[in-house]
Enzyme design. Structure first.
Site, PDB file in Angstrom:
ATOM      1  N   ASP A 120      43.645  31.768  44.596  1.00 44.09           N
ATOM      2  CA  ASP A 120      43.040  32.213  45.853  1.00 44.09           C
ATOM      3  C   ASP A 120      41.707  32.923  45.727  1.00 44.09           C
ATOM      4  O   ASP A 120      41.313  33.667  46.621  1.00 44.09           O
ATOM      5  CB  ASP A 120      44.036  33.146  46.552  1.00 44.09           C
ATOM      6  CG  ASP A 120      44.464  34.298  45.655  1.00 44.09           C
ATOM      7  OD1 ASP A 120      43.749  34.604  44.690  1.00 44.09           O
ATOM      8  OD2 ASP A 120      45.535  34.891  45.925  1.00 44.09           O
TER       9      ASP A 120
ATOM     10  N   GLU B 203      49.696  27.236  42.003  1.00 45.57           N
ATOM     11  CA  GLU B 203      50.082  28.458  42.751  1.00 45.57           C
ATOM     12  C   GLU B 203      49.761  28.274  44.242  1.00 45.57           C
ATOM     13  O   GLU B 203      49.094  29.084  44.882  1.00 45.57           O
ATOM     14  CB  GLU B 203      49.409  29.716  42.202  1.00 45.57           C
ATOM     15  CG  GLU B 203      50.148  30.990  42.610  1.00 45.57           C
ATOM     16  CD  GLU B 203      49.520  32.279  42.105  1.00 45.57           C
ATOM     17  OE1 GLU B 203      49.894  32.718  41.003  1.00 45.57           O
ATOM     18  OE2 GLU B 203      48.664  32.852  42.801  1.00 45.57           O
TER      19      GLU B 203
ATOM     20  N   GLU C 136      41.371  36.528  49.949  1.00 47.11           N
ATOM     21  CA  GLU C 136      42.259  35.593  49.253  1.00 47.11           C
ATOM     22  C   GLU C 136      43.151  34.774  50.188  1.00 47.11           C
ATOM     23  O   GLU C 136      43.408  33.602  49.936  1.00 47.11           O
ATOM     24  CB  GLU C 136      43.118  36.346  48.223  1.00 47.11           C
ATOM     25  CG  GLU C 136      42.343  36.873  47.019  1.00 47.11           C
ATOM     26  CD  GLU C 136      41.658  38.208  47.266  1.00 47.11           C
ATOM     27  OE1 GLU C 136      41.800  38.769  48.382  1.00 47.11           O
ATOM     28  OE2 GLU C 136      40.966  38.701  46.354  1.00 47.11           O
TER      29      GLU C 136
ATOM     30  N   HIS D 214      42.258  47.289  42.298  1.00 45.03           N
ATOM     31  CA  HIS D 214      40.912  46.706  42.383  1.00 45.03           C
ATOM     32  C   HIS D 214      40.612  45.994  43.698  1.00 45.03           C
ATOM     33  O   HIS D 214      39.479  45.636  43.971  1.00 45.03           O
ATOM     34  CB  HIS D 214      40.712  45.696  41.247  1.00 45.03           C
ATOM     35  CG  HIS D 214      41.539  44.450  41.404  1.00 45.03           C
ATOM     36  ND1 HIS D 214      41.117  43.386  42.165  1.00 45.03           N
ATOM     37  CD2 HIS D 214      42.746  44.099  40.917  1.00 45.03           C
ATOM     38  CE1 HIS D 214      42.046  42.434  42.123  1.00 45.03           C
ATOM     39  NE2 HIS D 214      43.040  42.840  41.386  1.00 45.03           N
TER      40      HIS D 214
ATOM     41  N   ARG E 133      39.613  44.200  47.062  1.00 37.88           N
ATOM     42  CA  ARG E 133      38.499  44.361  47.981  1.00 37.88           C
ATOM     43  C   ARG E 133      38.908  45.109  49.260  1.00 37.88           C
ATOM     44  O   ARG E 133      38.177  45.974  49.735  1.00 37.88           O
ATOM     45  CB  ARG E 133      38.000  42.964  48.373  1.00 37.88           C
ATOM     46  CG  ARG E 133      36.522  42.774  48.414  1.00 37.88           C
ATOM     47  CD  ARG E 133      36.206  41.284  48.393  1.00 37.88           C
ATOM     48  NE  ARG E 133      35.681  40.912  47.091  1.00 37.88           N
ATOM     49  CZ  ARG E 133      34.397  40.798  46.820  1.00 37.88           C
ATOM     50  NH1 ARG E 133      33.502  40.988  47.748  1.00 37.88           N
ATOM     51  NH2 ARG E 133      33.999  40.471  45.604  1.00 37.88           N
TER      52      ARG E 133
ATOM     53  N   HIS F 192      39.454  48.137  36.131  1.00 43.16           N
ATOM     54  CA  HIS F 192      38.744  46.887  36.421  1.00 43.16           C
ATOM     55  C   HIS F 192      37.255  47.113  36.179  1.00 43.16           C
ATOM     56  O   HIS F 192      36.758  48.228  36.329  1.00 43.16           O
ATOM     57  CB  HIS F 192      39.018  46.543  37.892  1.00 43.16           C
ATOM     58  CG  HIS F 192      38.637  45.152  38.300  1.00 43.16           C
ATOM     59  ND1 HIS F 192      37.331  44.790  38.521  1.00 43.16           N
ATOM     60  CD2 HIS F 192      39.377  44.050  38.546  1.00 43.16           C
ATOM     61  CE1 HIS F 192      37.296  43.512  38.883  1.00 43.16           C
ATOM     62  NE2 HIS F 192      38.529  43.038  38.902  1.00 43.16           N
TER      63      HIS F 192
HETATM   64  C1  UD1 Z   1      37.915  38.847  42.013  1.00 43.22           C
HETATM   65  C2  UD1 Z   1      38.539  37.988  43.113  1.00 43.22           C
HETATM   66  C3  UD1 Z   1      39.940  38.473  43.440  1.00 43.22           C
HETATM   67  C4  UD1 Z   1      40.803  38.625  42.182  1.00 43.22           C
HETATM   68  C5  UD1 Z   1      40.066  39.507  41.188  1.00 43.22           C
HETATM   69  C6  UD1 Z   1      40.876  39.602  39.902  1.00 43.22           C
HETATM   70  C7  UD1 Z   1      37.135  37.018  44.884  1.00 43.22           C
HETATM   71  C8  UD1 Z   1      36.356  37.269  46.119  1.00 43.22           C
HETATM   72  N1  UD1 Z   1      37.730  38.085  44.319  1.00 43.22           N
HETATM   73  O1  UD1 Z   1      37.695  40.139  42.564  1.00 43.22           O
HETATM   74  O2  UD1 Z   1      40.553  37.536  44.316  1.00 43.22           O
HETATM   75  O3  UD1 Z   1      42.039  39.228  42.532  1.00 43.22           O
HETATM   76  O4  UD1 Z   1      38.794  38.910  40.904  1.00 43.22           O
HETATM   77  O5  UD1 Z   1      40.439  40.622  39.085  1.00 43.22           O
HETATM   78  O6  UD1 Z   1      37.181  35.914  44.406  1.00 43.22           O
HETATM   79  N2  UD1 Z   1      32.712  42.628  36.764  1.00 43.22           N
HETATM   80  C9  UD1 Z   1      32.194  42.791  35.468  1.00 43.22           C
HETATM   81  N3  UD1 Z   1      32.795  42.070  34.446  1.00 43.22           N
HETATM   82  C10 UD1 Z   1      33.866  41.261  34.630  1.00 43.22           C
HETATM   83  C11 UD1 Z   1      34.379  41.108  35.951  1.00 43.22           C
HETATM   84  C12 UD1 Z   1      33.784  41.801  36.999  1.00 43.22           C
HETATM   85  O7  UD1 Z   1      31.253  43.513  35.260  1.00 43.22           O
HETATM   86  O8  UD1 Z   1      34.341  40.655  33.671  1.00 43.22           O
HETATM   87  C13 UD1 Z   1      32.070  43.384  37.878  1.00 43.22           C
HETATM   88  C14 UD1 Z   1      30.715  42.775  38.300  1.00 43.22           C
HETATM   89  O9  UD1 Z   1      29.846  43.818  38.613  1.00 43.22           O
HETATM   90  C15 UD1 Z   1      31.079  41.970  39.552  1.00 43.22           C
HETATM   91  C16 UD1 Z   1      32.162  42.866  40.148  1.00 43.22           C
HETATM   92  O10 UD1 Z   1      32.913  43.340  39.029  1.00 43.22           O
HETATM   93  O11 UD1 Z   1      29.968  41.794  40.425  1.00 43.22           O
HETATM   94  C17 UD1 Z   1      33.073  42.193  41.140  1.00 43.22           C
HETATM   95  O12 UD1 Z   1      33.591  40.955  40.659  1.00 43.22           O
HETATM   96  P1  UD1 Z   1      34.123  39.838  41.715  1.00 43.22           P
HETATM   97  O13 UD1 Z   1      34.663  38.674  40.967  1.00 43.22           O
HETATM   98  O14 UD1 Z   1      33.069  39.579  42.746  1.00 43.22           O
HETATM   99  O15 UD1 Z   1      35.280  40.584  42.484  1.00 43.22           O
HETATM  100  P2  UD1 Z   1      36.650  41.158  41.973  1.00 43.22           P
HETATM  101  O16 UD1 Z   1      36.861  42.428  42.723  1.00 43.22           O
HETATM  102  O17 UD1 Z   1      36.703  41.159  40.496  1.00 43.22           O
HETATM  103  N1  UDP Z   2      45.855  42.345  33.189  1.00 44.23           N
HETATM  104  C1  UDP Z   2      45.334  42.413  31.887  1.00 44.23           C
HETATM  105  N2  UDP Z   2      44.663  43.538  31.513  1.00 44.23           N
HETATM  106  C2  UDP Z   2      44.486  44.605  32.329  1.00 44.23           C
HETATM  107  C3  UDP Z   2      44.988  44.512  33.653  1.00 44.23           C
HETATM  108  C4  UDP Z   2      45.662  43.365  34.051  1.00 44.23           C
HETATM  109  O1  UDP Z   2      45.494  41.484  31.096  1.00 44.23           O
HETATM  110  O2  UDP Z   2      43.877  45.604  31.914  1.00 44.23           O
HETATM  111  C5  UDP Z   2      46.544  41.105  33.603  1.00 44.23           C
HETATM  112  C6  UDP Z   2      47.902  41.265  34.290  1.00 44.23           C
HETATM  113  O3  UDP Z   2      48.963  41.242  33.380  1.00 44.23           O
HETATM  114  C7  UDP Z   2      47.942  40.070  35.239  1.00 44.23           C
HETATM  115  C8  UDP Z   2      46.484  39.839  35.587  1.00 44.23           C
HETATM  116  O4  UDP Z   2      45.712  40.505  34.587  1.00 44.23           O
HETATM  117  O5  UDP Z   2      48.397  38.885  34.591  1.00 44.23           O
HETATM  118  C9  UDP Z   2      46.174  40.400  36.948  1.00 44.23           C
HETATM  119  O6  UDP Z   2      44.805  40.334  37.184  1.00 44.23           O
HETATM  120  P1  UDP Z   2      44.081  41.124  38.347  1.00 44.23           P
HETATM  121  O7  UDP Z   2      44.829  42.373  38.647  1.00 44.23           O
HETATM  122  O8  UDP Z   2      42.644  41.229  37.930  1.00 44.23           O
HETATM  123  O9  UDP Z   2      44.134  40.085  39.547  1.00 44.23           O
HETATM  124  P2  UDP Z   2      45.215  39.735  40.671  1.00 44.23           P
HETATM  125  O10 UDP Z   2      46.516  39.449  40.016  1.00 44.23           O
HETATM  126  O11 UDP Z   2      45.272  40.895  41.599  1.00 44.23           O
HETATM  127  O12 UDP Z   2      44.606  38.549  41.349  1.00 44.23           O
END
Ligand code: UD1
Ligand code: UDP
Length: 373
Positions: free
Chosen positions: A99, A121, A135, A212, A214, A245
Site C-alpha cells: 500500500d 498482500e 495507504e 512513523h 503519516r 525511523h
Molecule cells: C513510507 C510509506 C508508508 C510505509 C513506510 C514504511 C508512502 C506515502 N509512505 O512512509 O506507507 O508504511 O514508508 O516505513 O508510501 N528516509 C531516509 N532514509 C530511508 C527512508 C526514509 O532518510 O531509508 C527519510 C527521508 O527524508 C524521506 C522521509 O524519510 O524523505 C520520508 O520517507 P517516505 O517514504 O516519503 O515516507 P515514510 O514515512 O517512510
Molecule cells: N523493522 C525493522 N527494523 C526496525 C523497525 C522495523 O526491520 O528498526 C521491520 C519490522 O519487523 C516489520 C517492518 O520493518 O517487518 C515494518 O516496517 P515499517 O514499520 O517501516 O512499515 P509498516 O509495516 O508500518 O508499513
C-alpha cells in the site's frame, strides 16, 4: 521454451521485507521464470539494509529518495522510471506489494504499459480513506489496477469480493511476512550492538516502540511520545527501546520529547534480524506499524497499536493485539494494565498466527506458473 518474465517492484522497508521471500522463490524457479527486481528506492538506507540481509541484487534502481519528498514527488518519479524499464523489458507480469506510494504508482505505470499486475498482500481495508493515509487509498487503487490478487487471509478475500473483484482472480496465500520472519529467526543471531547485548532480558522488562505513520505526524505523535515518557518515569526499572525511523520529522519529535529520559533508548533503525530478535525478547510492543501487527501474534508478544483503527483485525481476534489510538492517557492506562496485571498479560501472550504458514511466496509462484505457462 520461453520463460515467464516477472518484474518485482518495491521501494520501502516493509515492502522489501515482504517481497524478499517471493524474490527468492522466483529465483528458485529459474527453469521457468526470468525474475528481475526493480527498486524505486523510495527509502534508501532502510531498504538497502533489507536487500543485504536477503542477498538481493536489484536489476534496476531508480534511486528516487530525497529528504522532504512529497507523495507527488514519489508518484511522478516512479511513474516515469517504471515506464522506462517496462517499455524496454516488456515483462509478462509485474508484482507489487501492499500500500505504499511505490506500490500504487508502479501498478499504474504497469497498467499504462498494458502489463498484468499481481498485487501481493491484497484486500486489507479499514474502510476509512484517511486512515492509514495515504495507504488505504493506495491499496484500493492498486486493487483496481491488478488482475491477480494475492490475499493473505479469508477476510482480505471477502473485502475484495465486496469490491466486485472476480473470485477466480483471488488466491489466499497467507502473508509473506511470515516467510520472511522464518527466514531470519531460523538463523542464530547475537546482537552486535553493545547497548542491546547489555540488556538482561530475563530480569528487565523491555518495551519496544516503533512509530512513523503519516497520519500520526504532529499532535498525535507528540501525544504518543508524551505517554511513553510518562511510562518511562512510572516504570523506571523497565527499558524502552525506540529504533527511530529515518524520517527527520519523527526523529526530531522523538528527541525533543523523550531525549532526556534515562531508560528510553533512541537508536537507529535496526536490521531485520536484530529487530526480529528484539521483538521476541521484549515484554511488550507499542507500534503504529502494519507489519509488526502481523509478526507479533506469531511470536506471542502483546502489541498495543498506536492508531485509531487497523486493517488487521485477525491479530486483534487472535488476542495479541489491542488498539489504543493516540490519546496520551489511554496509552498510559493500557500499558499500565499489562505492566501490573499478570493475568491480563498472560492472556495476550499466547502465540497464535493468523497470517499463514510461511509458504505464501511458494503459493504465489505456483499461481504465476499455472497462469502464464
Ligand atoms: C513510507 C510509506 C508508508 C510505509 C513506510 C514504511 C508512502 C506515502 N509512505 O512512509 O506507507 O508504511 O514508508 O516505513 O508510501 N528516509 C531516509 N532514509 C530511508 C527512508 C526514509 O532518510 O531509508 C527519510 C527521508 O527524508 C524521506 C522521509 O524519510 O524523505 C520520508 O520517507 P517516505 O517514504 O516519503 O515516507 P515514510 O514515512 O517512510
Ligand atoms: N523493522 C525493522 N527494523 C526496525 C523497525 C522495523 O526491520 O528498526 C521491520 C519490522 O519487523 C516489520 C517492518 O520493518 O517487518 C515494518 O516496517 P515499517 O514499520 O517501516 O512499515 P509498516 O509495516 O508500518 O508499513
Amino acid at each position: 521454451m520461453k520463460k515467464i518474465k516477472v518484474v518485482s517492484i518495491f521501494g520501502t522497508r516493509p515492502e522489501a521485507i515482504k517481497m524478499a521471500p517471493l524474490v527468492k522463490e522466483l529465483e528458485k524457479r529459474s527453469d521457468l521464470i526470468e525474475s528481475k527486481v526493480l527498486i524505486t528506492a523510495q527509502h534508501r538506507e532502510m531498504l538497502d539494509q533489507v536487500l543485504e540481509i536477503f542477498e538481493i541484487k536489484p536489476d534496476f534502481d531508480l534511486n528516487l529518495m530525497k529528504h522532504g519528498q512529497t507523495i507527488t514527488d514519489i508518484t511522478s518519479g516512479v511513474l516515469k522510471g517504471v515506464e522506462e524499464v517496462l517499455s524496454e523489458y516488456k515483462p509478462d507480469i509485474v508484482l507489487v506489494h501492499g500500500d505504499t506510494t511505490t506500490t500504487f504508482s508502479a501498478a499504474l505505470a504497469a497498467f499504462y504499459q498494458k502489463v498484468t499486475v499481481g498485487h501481493v498482500e491484497a484486500g486489507l481495508r479499514t474502510g476509512n480513506i484517511y486512515s492509514p493515509y495515504p495507504e488505504e487509498m493506495n491499496r484500493m487503487l492498486t486493487g483496481r489496477l491488478a488482475t491477480w490478487h494475492y490475499a493473505p487471509t479469508t477476510l482480505n478475500r471477502n473485502n475484495l469480493l465486496l469490491e466486485n473483484v472476480k473470485d477466480e482472480n483471488i488466491i489466499i496465500t497467507g502473508n509473506t511476512v511470515i516467510d520472511a520472519l522464518y527466514y531470519v529467526t531460523d538463523k542464530d543471531y547475537e546482537f552486535e550492538s553493545e547497548e542491546l547485548r547489555n540488556i538482561d532480558f530475563e530480569n528487565e522488562k523491555v518495551i519496544l516502540l516503533t512509530c512513523h505513520r503519516r497520519e500520526n505526524w504532529g499532535t498525535p505523535m507528540e501525544n504518543i511520545f508524551t505517554a511513553i515518557k510518562t511510562l518511562a518515569s512510572k516504570y523506571s526499572d523497565c527499558k524502552i527501546i525506540f529504533p527511530m525511523h529515518k524520517n527527520p520529522l519523527v526523529r526530531d519529535t522523538a528527541k525533543k520529547i523523550m531525549g532526556e529520559s534515562p531508560n528510553i533508548i533512541l537508536t537507529e533503525p535496526l536490521e531485520y534480524q536484530p529487530f526480529a530478535k528484539l521483538m521476541s525478547k521484549s515484554y511488550l510492543i507499542l507500534t503504529d506499524s502494519g507489519g509488526i501487527q502481523e509478526e507479533a501474534p506469531g511470536l506471542g508478544k502483546p502489541v498495543i497499536v498506536l492508531r485509531t483503527e487497523t486493517e488487521r483485525p485477525e491479530a486483534v481476534e487472535a488476542g495479541t493485539v489491542k488498539i489504543a489510538g493516540t490519546d496520551t492517557d489511554t496509552i498510559i492506562d493500557m500499558v499500565s494494565v499489562l505492566m501490573d496485571n499478570k493475568e491480563e498479560y498472560e492472556a495476550m501472550s499466547k502465540a497464535n498466527n493468523p497470517y499463514g504458514d510461511g509458504k505464501a511466496a511458494q503459493r504465489i509462484v505456483e499461481n504465476i506458473i499455472k497462469e502464464f505457462s
